[in-house]
Design a protein around this motif. Structure first.
Motif, PDB file in Angstrom:
ATOM      1  N   GLU A  87       0.837  -1.216   0.000  1.00  0.00           N
ATOM      2  CA  GLU A  87       0.000   0.000   0.000  1.00  0.00           C
ATOM      3  C   GLU A  87       0.864   1.255   0.000  1.00  0.00           C
ATOM      4  O   GLU A  87       2.042   1.203   0.318  1.00  0.00           O
ATOM      5  CB  GLU A  87      -0.963  -0.039   1.193  1.00  0.00           C
ATOM      6  CG  GLU A  87      -2.054  -1.063   0.948  1.00  0.00           C
ATOM      7  CD  GLU A  87      -3.167  -1.036   1.969  1.00  0.00           C
ATOM      8  OE1 GLU A  87      -3.266  -0.081   2.761  1.00  0.00           O
ATOM      9  OE2 GLU A  87      -3.935  -2.009   1.965  1.00  0.00           O
ATOM     10  N   SER A 116       0.252   5.524   4.959  1.00  0.00           N
ATOM     11  CA  SER A 116      -0.456   6.675   5.502  1.00  0.00           C
ATOM     12  C   SER A 116      -0.326   6.664   7.015  1.00  0.00           C
ATOM     13  O   SER A 116      -0.714   5.710   7.684  1.00  0.00           O
ATOM     14  CB  SER A 116      -1.942   6.596   5.116  1.00  0.00           C
ATOM     15  OG  SER A 116      -2.708   7.382   5.998  1.00  0.00           O
ATOM     16  N   VAL A 161      -3.916   6.483   8.788  1.00  0.00           N
ATOM     17  CA  VAL A 161      -4.528   5.156   8.773  1.00  0.00           C
ATOM     18  C   VAL A 161      -3.795   4.220   9.735  1.00  0.00           C
ATOM     19  O   VAL A 161      -4.413   3.485  10.513  1.00  0.00           O
ATOM     20  CB  VAL A 161      -4.519   4.570   7.335  1.00  0.00           C
ATOM     21  CG1 VAL A 161      -4.974   3.122   7.323  1.00  0.00           C
ATOM     22  CG2 VAL A 161      -5.383   5.414   6.406  1.00  0.00           C
ATOM     23  N   LYS A 215      -4.517   4.984  13.428  1.00  0.00           N
ATOM     24  CA  LYS A 215      -5.831   4.452  13.831  1.00  0.00           C
ATOM     25  C   LYS A 215      -5.751   2.944  14.070  1.00  0.00           C
ATOM     26  O   LYS A 215      -6.305   2.426  15.037  1.00  0.00           O
ATOM     27  CB  LYS A 215      -6.878   4.739  12.742  1.00  0.00           C
ATOM     28  CG  LYS A 215      -7.436   6.137  12.858  1.00  0.00           C
ATOM     29  CD  LYS A 215      -8.693   6.300  11.998  1.00  0.00           C
ATOM     30  CE  LYS A 215      -9.101   7.762  11.981  1.00  0.00           C
ATOM     31  NZ  LYS A 215      -9.492   8.220  10.632  1.00  0.00           N
ATOM     32  N   PHE A 216      -5.049   2.267  13.169  1.00  0.00           N
ATOM     33  CA  PHE A 216      -4.869   0.811  13.293  1.00  0.00           C
ATOM     34  C   PHE A 216      -4.182   0.481  14.617  1.00  0.00           C
ATOM     35  O   PHE A 216      -4.620  -0.393  15.362  1.00  0.00           O
ATOM     36  CB  PHE A 216      -4.052   0.315  12.088  1.00  0.00           C
ATOM     37  CG  PHE A 216      -3.603  -1.121  12.153  1.00  0.00           C
ATOM     38  CD1 PHE A 216      -4.481  -2.159  11.865  1.00  0.00           C
ATOM     39  CD2 PHE A 216      -2.283  -1.446  12.453  1.00  0.00           C
ATOM     40  CE1 PHE A 216      -4.054  -3.492  11.899  1.00  0.00           C
ATOM     41  CE2 PHE A 216      -1.851  -2.768  12.487  1.00  0.00           C
ATOM     42  CZ  PHE A 216      -2.744  -3.798  12.207  1.00  0.00           C
ATOM     43  N   SER A 252       4.069   3.068   8.308  1.00  0.00           N
ATOM     44  CA  SER A 252       3.542   4.312   7.720  1.00  0.00           C
ATOM     45  C   SER A 252       4.216   4.676   6.409  1.00  0.00           C
ATOM     46  O   SER A 252       3.681   5.484   5.645  1.00  0.00           O
ATOM     47  CB  SER A 252       3.730   5.484   8.687  1.00  0.00           C
ATOM     48  OG  SER A 252       3.059   5.239   9.880  1.00  0.00           O
TER      49      SER A 252
END
Ligand code: F2R
Ligand code: MG
Ligand code: MG
Ligand code: MG
Length: 349
Positions: free
Chosen positions: A29, A32, A35, A38-39, A292
């Motif tokens: 991916e 981010s 994201v 949050k994970f 990240s």
């Protein structure tokens, strides 16, 4: 010292496992911070009944190296090739590299006659420059912590079973050297990134000799490490460096040259706070930041995690993170067994 080193063995091998399990959902991916933050907020909380994160080829192959050292501490590389192959055919769906599976097929069908031949034949005879040698190497610097030369030799031979390109081999050596260097540090000691990278560059100088004919840059890892050092120097003068800039400069791909130095950078950077990564824990910060960056997240987080784990030890690894990953108890048991067969006394170098 005994307890300290034992905790570092656990920390290092858990670092590979947790980086792998927590990074794998993001592999490929773009990356981010938001994201991933949050994970991690979800994961770094009491475990609720949800499927645990599963490990991939990175951990599967590290397990084989640890088992080989435990069963045959004199290091039997044919036995290791057998273990890699057995592990693969037992569980082929662990996200192995696209081409490395050809090596496993050939090793099996040739009955392990020449364990280095299949790897030599990869990519029209150039050999693989993937990060598969580096991602699994952690048990080697642990076991050979008091014998640097033997560590280099063993890391080379374990890598050559699947990767013979100098970039693939030297990437595994750099990863082993970084773990070895961090193993020598006090858990609560902050390492000077300029000294740390300078030492790595010096050691790579002895490895990147002029036998590398097929490259424009004859010292590619030293070049990457200088970039790591420059970036960290820039940041200590309060200049913020974005993830995009890091990826553009160091890389985040499955190529060892564009992921091993990146993992080292993640570990060194994460000693300090990073904006957008909200945690006080430097181990979590290391793997969270690595993920990240996007790209080969499981592997970069596994490599950075094992260096961080070798430095900070098991104490620094949060219960919550562990509860969300499969195979934690088994890895702890393996780390303890490896510790038991390891010749004692750390020699500074
Ligand atoms: N394979 C993956 N990720 C791909 C997606 C997996 C998917 N999400 C899933 O779950 O199935 N990850 C794992 O592979 C990396 C380690 O790879 P390794 O062991 O080095 O394998 P290989 O096949 O030897 O090399 C990987 C690729 O690199 C390129 N390459 C290497 N040498 C090359 C050369 N001389 N010339 C040209 N290309 C070369 C090729 O594309 C290879 O396929 C880790 O990320 C691990 O997590
Ligand atoms: Mg993987
Ligand atoms: Mg290969
Ligand atoms: Mg990967």
């Amino acid at each position: 010292l005994d307890g300290l080193l034992k905790g570092k063995f656990r920390g290092c091998m858990l670092g590979t496992l947790l980086g792998d399990c927590l990074g794998a959902p993001f592999e490929g991916e773009p990356g981010s911070k938001v994201v991933v933050q949050k994970f991690f907020e979800k994961i770094d909380a009491p475990y609720k009944k949800s499927p645990q994160k599963t490990y991939t080829d990175d951990t599967a192959m590290m397990k084989s190296i640890a088992k080989c050292l435990i069963d045959k501490p004199s290091m039997d590389f044919k036995y290791l090739a057998n273990l890699f192959v057995k592990e693969y055919y037992n569980e082929p769906r662990r996200g192995y590299g696209e081409n490395v599976v050809q090596v496993f097929h050939k090793l099996r069908s040739s009955k392990f006659e020449d364990i280095y031949k299949p790897a030599r034949e990869q990519f029209h005879g150039t050999g693989s420059y993937g990060n598969g040698g580096a991602m699994r190497v952690a048990p080697i610097p642990l076991f050979f912590n008091n014998n640097y030369e033997a560590m280099i030799e063993a890391a080379t031979q374990t890598t050559r079973i699947t990767h013979t390109h100098s970039i693939g081999v030297n990437g595994a050596l750099l990863q082993a050297i970084a773990i070895h260097q961090s193993l020598m540090l006090e858990p609560n000691e902050k390492v000077d990134h300029q000294i740390y990278t300078k030492k790595l560059i010096e050691k790579m100088k002895a490895i990147e000799t002029d036998d590398i004919h097929d490259l424009h840059d004859h010292t590619p890892y030293q070049t990457q490490l200088k970039k790591v050092s420059e970036l960290l120097k820039l940041e200590s003068s309060k200049k913020e460096v974005t993830e995009d800039e890091v990826v553009a400069l160091l890389g985040n791909s499955i190529a060892a040259l564009h992921s091993v130095p990146t993992g080292i950078y993640c570990y060194l950077k994460a000693q300090n706070e990073i904006s957008g990564i909200n945690t006080d824990n430097p181990f979590r910060r290391t793997i969270q930041y690595a993920i990240s960056l996007g790209g080969d997240t499981d592997t970069i987080a596994a490599m950075a995690g094992s260096i961080a784990g070798a430095h900070y030890g098991e104490e620094c690894i949060g219960e919550n993170l562990m509860k969300h990953c499969e195979f934690v108890d088994e890895i702890i048991e393996m780390a303890d067994e490896l510790y038991k067969v390891t010749p004692k006394s750390i020699i500074k170098c």
